[in-house]
Design a protein around this motif. Structure first.
Motif, PDB file in Angstrom:
ATOM      1  N   ALA A 119     -55.417  17.701   8.093  1.00  0.00           N
ATOM      2  CA  ALA A 119     -54.244  17.345   8.905  1.00  0.00           C
ATOM      3  C   ALA A 119     -53.008  17.358   8.029  1.00  0.00           C
ATOM      4  O   ALA A 119     -53.086  17.159   6.811  1.00  0.00           O
ATOM      5  N   GLY A 120     -51.892  17.579   8.661  1.00  0.00           N
ATOM      6  CA  GLY A 120     -50.604  17.513   7.965  1.00  0.00           C
ATOM      7  C   GLY A 120     -50.095  16.075   8.009  1.00  0.00           C
ATOM      8  O   GLY A 120     -50.011  15.470   9.077  1.00  0.00           O
ATOM      9  N   PHE A 178     -49.239  25.435  15.734  1.00  0.00           N
ATOM     10  CA  PHE A 178     -49.289  25.050  14.314  1.00  0.00           C
ATOM     11  C   PHE A 178     -47.888  24.980  13.704  1.00  0.00           C
ATOM     12  O   PHE A 178     -47.612  24.128  12.874  1.00  0.00           O
ATOM     13  N   GLU A 210     -52.766  17.401  13.611  1.00  0.00           N
ATOM     14  CA  GLU A 210     -53.857  18.375  13.542  1.00  0.00           C
ATOM     15  C   GLU A 210     -53.967  19.003  14.922  1.00  0.00           C
ATOM     16  O   GLU A 210     -53.010  18.944  15.682  1.00  0.00           O
ATOM     17  N   MET A 211     -55.110  19.600  15.279  1.00  0.00           N
ATOM     18  CA  MET A 211     -55.102  20.383  16.516  1.00  0.00           C
ATOM     19  C   MET A 211     -56.262  20.140  17.490  1.00  0.00           C
ATOM     20  O   MET A 211     -56.269  20.728  18.567  1.00  0.00           O
ATOM     21  N   ASP A 213     -51.656  18.751   3.794  1.00  0.00           N
ATOM     22  CA  ASP A 213     -50.254  19.152   3.598  1.00  0.00           C
ATOM     23  C   ASP A 213     -49.395  17.923   3.852  1.00  0.00           C
ATOM     24  O   ASP A 213     -49.783  17.068   4.633  1.00  0.00           O
ATOM     25  N   MET A 262     -45.849  17.127   5.457  1.00  0.00           N
ATOM     26  CA  MET A 262     -44.821  17.797   6.237  1.00  0.00           C
ATOM     27  C   MET A 262     -43.420  17.480   5.713  1.00  0.00           C
ATOM     28  O   MET A 262     -42.471  18.191   5.970  1.00  0.00           O
TER      29      MET A 262
HETATM   30  O1  LIG Z   1     -52.782  21.259  12.259  1.00  0.00           O
HETATM   31  C1  LIG Z   1     -52.503  21.119  11.067  1.00  0.00           C
HETATM   32  C2  LIG Z   1     -53.468  20.914  10.071  1.00  0.00           C
HETATM   33  C3  LIG Z   1     -53.109  20.785   8.783  1.00  0.00           C
HETATM   34  N1  LIG Z   1     -51.815  20.852   8.477  1.00  0.00           N
HETATM   35  C4  LIG Z   1     -50.876  21.047   9.419  1.00  0.00           C
HETATM   36  O2  LIG Z   1     -49.716  21.129   9.113  1.00  0.00           O
HETATM   37  N2  LIG Z   1     -51.244  21.170  10.688  1.00  0.00           N
END
Ligand SMILES: O=c1cc[nH]c(=O)[nH]1
Ligand SMILES: O=P(O)(O)O[C@H]1O[C@H](CO)[C@@H](O)[C@H]1O
Length: 236
Positions: free
Chosen positions: A96-97, A164, A183-184, A208, A210
């Motif tokens: 995840a970010g 994304f 995340e997604m 990551d 952001m």
């Molecule tokens: O969905 C995602 C997963 C990891 N990092 C992100 O920026 N987005």
């Protein structure tokens, strides 16, 4: 419903998938988890290279299967696991970010609730907005594991993006609402678990940041999430 198995997406026969499934987005992370952590892992499906392995961990049968990326993909695989393979619990082991400025690379976030900008909830035709949330027992088990192992873990809200690539404004608006990470797949997973009366939790390692651009490499995303994976296995 055993009669529905195998499916067009899953070659496993009924009974070849354990009651608890670890579910990363990335098929290569599924392979890595099976080969590194499971005893006697058997590949039970590889349709579309969405690997599904079943083996044992500390004597308990566990499966690990990729979800692919995004709500659509997660919704298909988790629906089939819950409804056709009689799986009881799905534990997402994702990346995840990190949105909240207090997060660092490789922190583990336990997604208590998952907001989304995708339309998957419409599928259920509800007379209002659903609040997709994790199973409390799995959340508290993850927290207990973290305490026992001196791991720093964050429990809180995430957002499951339909896409994304987002604007700074999109990120800021969710961050201002107290959302920890993006995340997604967790929102679709939680909705499917709620609808099926089953259990789910998404554990996410921050890959990551952001707010400053720091990021794990693809190799690190695939292989450096062992703390989270051991946490997930402890819940099986
Ligand atoms: O969905 C995602 C997963 C990891 N990092 C992100 O920026 N987005
Ligand atoms: O690392 P995984 O589990 O795939 O999770 C995240 O990474 C993918 C995007 O790069 C999306 O699937 C997102 O949810």
């Amino acid at each position: 419903m055993k009669e529905q198995t195998p499916t067009i997406h899953n070659a496993a026969k009924y009974g070849e998938i354990a009651k608890t499934v670890l579910m990363p987005g990335d098929p290569l992370r599924a392979k890595y988890i099976a080969e590194k952590f499971l005893e006697n892992p058997r590949l039970v499906s590889d349709i579309r290279n969405i690997y599904c392995y079943t083996g044992t961990y500390q004597g308990k049968e566990v499966s690990v299967m990729a979800s692919g990326m995004g709500a659509g993909s997660m919704s298909i695989y988790s629906y089939e696991l819950f409804h056709f393979y009689d799986v009881d619990a799905i534990i997402r082991v994702g990346s995840a970010g990190g949105m909240h400025p207090s997060l660092k690379l490789r922190d583990v976030v336990v997604a208590l609730a998952s907001s989304t900008d995708n339309g998957y909830a419409r599928h259920f035709n509800l007379p209002g907005d659903i609040a997709p949330c994790a199973d409390y027992g799995l959340v508290s088990g993850a927290v207990d594991y973290a305490k026992a192992h001196g791991m720093s873990v964050r429990v809180g809200p995430v957002v499951s993006g339909e896409g994304f690539y987002y604007s700074d404004e999109w990120m800021k608006k969710w961050t201002d609402m107290g959302v920890l990470a993006v995340e997604m797949e967790s929102a679709a997973l939680y909705m499917n678990a709620m609808e099926a009366g089953k259990r789910a939790v998404a554990l996410c390692t921050i890959s990551d940041l952001m707010f400053n651009g720091a990021a794990c490499t693809p190799q690190e995303r695939q292989e450096s999430f062992d703390d989270m994976i051991l946490m997930a296995l402890s819940l099986a």
